[in-house]
Structures are given as C-alpha cells and as structure tokens.
Design a protein around this motif. Structure first.
Motif, short mmCIF file in Angstrom:
data_model
loop_
_atom_site.label_atom_id
_atom_site.label_comp_id
_atom_site.label_asym_id
_atom_site.label_seq_id
_atom_site.Cartn_x
_atom_site.Cartn_y
_atom_site.Cartn_z
N SER A 42 0.83 -1.21 0.00
CA SER A 42 0.00 0.00 0.00
C SER A 42 0.86 1.26 0.00
CB SER A 42 -0.94 0.02 1.21
OG SER A 42 -1.85 -1.05 1.13
N LEU A 61 -3.10 3.81 -5.78
CA LEU A 61 -4.30 3.55 -5.00
C LEU A 61 -5.14 4.81 -4.83
CD1 LEU A 61 -2.70 1.15 -2.38
CD2 LEU A 61 -4.42 0.54 -4.10
N ALA A 62 -4.48 5.94 -4.67
CA ALA A 62 -5.21 7.21 -4.58
C ALA A 62 -5.95 7.48 -5.89
CB ALA A 62 -4.26 8.36 -4.26
N LYS A 80 -9.02 5.27 -6.10
CA LYS A 80 -10.13 5.83 -5.31
C LYS A 80 -10.83 6.95 -6.08
CE LYS A 80 -8.28 4.64 -0.83
NZ LYS A 80 -7.54 5.06 0.33
N GLN A 81 -10.04 7.81 -6.72
CA GLN A 81 -10.62 8.88 -7.54
C GLN A 81 -11.47 8.33 -8.66
OE1 GLN A 81 -7.10 10.93 -8.92
NE2 GLN A 81 -7.56 12.71 -7.67
N ALA A 85 -12.89 5.37 -8.88
CA ALA A 85 -14.07 4.70 -8.35
C ALA A 85 -15.15 5.74 -8.00
CB ALA A 85 -13.71 3.86 -7.13
N ALA A 86 -14.74 6.86 -7.44
CA ALA A 86 -15.70 7.93 -7.12
C ALA A 86 -16.23 8.57 -8.40
CB ALA A 86 -15.04 8.98 -6.23
N HIS A 144 -11.33 -1.03 -8.84
CA HIS A 144 -11.94 -1.82 -7.78
C HIS A 144 -11.05 -2.99 -7.36
CE1 HIS A 144 -16.25 -0.30 -8.84
NE2 HIS A 144 -15.53 0.59 -8.19
N LEU A 172 -8.21 -1.60 -5.16
CA LEU A 172 -8.71 -1.26 -3.83
C LEU A 172 -9.02 -2.52 -3.02
CD1 LEU A 172 -10.96 1.77 -4.83
CD2 LEU A 172 -8.70 1.83 -3.73
N GLN A 201 -5.75 -3.84 -1.76
CA GLN A 201 -5.28 -3.03 -0.65
C GLN A 201 -5.86 -3.55 0.68
OE1 GLN A 201 -6.56 1.08 -0.62
NE2 GLN A 201 -4.76 1.71 0.53
N LYS A 202 -7.09 -4.05 0.63
CA LYS A 202 -7.71 -4.58 1.84
C LYS A 202 -6.99 -5.82 2.35
CE LYS A 202 -12.28 -2.80 0.75
NZ LYS A 202 -13.66 -3.14 0.38
#
Length: 186
Positions: A31, A38-39, A42-43, A45-46, A84, A87, A90-91
């Motif tokens: 990560s 990863l940032a 997230k962008q 995905a949003a 996705h 992300l 990352q989990k």
C-alpha cells in the motif's frame, strides 16, 4: 501505446509490466509502495458513480443514438474494474487475518465484477461489430494491439495475466487459502 521491447518481438510482454501483489509477510508495504496508484483508483471509483449516473440519464433522455450510450456505459463499467481490484487488493495488505479474509472476499468480488463487465462489453460491442476475425483473416503486418489476437481479448491481455497471478497468490497464501470464501469459489 507500448511498442515491443525489441524489433524481433512481435507482441508486448505484459508480465514485465505488471505490479506485484501484496506480501502478507510485510503488511502495509504494498500500500505504501503504490499509494499514488491507490489514490488514483479511489478517484476513479468515485468518478465512476458520477459518470454512470450521467450516462444513464443521457440514455433515458435520448431519442436516438441510444446504442452509443449503452456502449459508453459498458466501457465505463469495464474500465472501473481495475480500480476496484486494486482497492480490494489493498484490503488484503494488512496484518489482521480477519481483514485479510475480508480483502480476499473483495478480491473475488472484483474478479467477478470484471468478468461480468467484460461479458457485457462484448455483448454490446458485438451488436454492431464482429468480435472475432473470420477464418480467412490475413493478419496485419504492422504492430498494434488489435492485431495480436484473433478476437477482442487483445483488450485484456494484461488483465488475464494479472488475474492469473492473483489466483495463484490466493492459492499459496496461508491466510487467504484457508478463507471460506476461497474454498467456495474455487
């Protein structure tokens, strides 16, 4: 555009271009290494939620050219699967075994989402185009991705390799392979 590394090479070797997977023995390192990627995931995905609503609205309000909105929606659904998946991976990049198992479930969900989006894209695309070359097809002598395979899978060469890596990774990970989710989807 990614040209072959050598003139003799006919196609791109994606294996050298794939990022590695999280190392369960070094939680958080993956990560940190891929924090910018990863940032961006997230962008995207949003942003996907917004573009999905806009495409749905355009489809509903259009009197013609509705196929194009369906195609754009299929492409939009397909392109977000990479974000996705990152992300979800990352989990898994944690020391907590319960969170790793939840991450495994998210990874399996992301792989399933990819398969569904890919099938949908092929279905929509095939309404107006051939998705495979005929038996008499003469390959293009110039290098480009679309001439590397005889069907639309040229679009997902990197994903095929990365998904294979992920399946092998989950099979060899002691924590993840004991996950009930993995046992039921195998």
């Amino acid at each position: 555009w990614m040209p072959p590394e050598t003139k003799e090479q006919k196609c791109v070797d994606f294996e050298k271009r794939l990022i590695e997977l999280p190392d369960i023995s070094r939680p958080g390192a993956w990560s940190r290494k891929y924090k910018d990627r990863l940032a961006r995931a997230k962008q995207e995905a949003a942003r996907y939620k917004t573009t999905s609503r806009q495409l749905d609205e355009l489809y509903r309000e259009s009197l013609r050219n509705r196929y194009h909105w369906r195609l754009f929606s299929a492409v939009n659904d397909f392109q977000v699967t990479a974000a996705h998946l990152l992300l979800a991976l990352q989990k898994c990049d944690t020391a907590d075994q319960n969170q790793q198992k939840a991450g495994e479930q998210a990874v399996q969900g992301a792989l399933g989402e990819f398969n569904a989006a890919w099938d949908n894209l092929k279905d929509v695309y095939s309404e107006t185009r051939f998705i495979a070359y005929p038996a008499t097809y003469v390959p293009d002598r110039y290098f480009h991705f679309a001439s590397q395979r005889e069907d639309l899978t040229w679009m997902i060469q990197a994903e095929e390799l990365y998904h294979k890596m992920i399946r092998e990774w989950t099979e060899t990970s002691e924590v993840l392979k004991t996950s009930e989710v993995w046992k039921t989807t195998k």
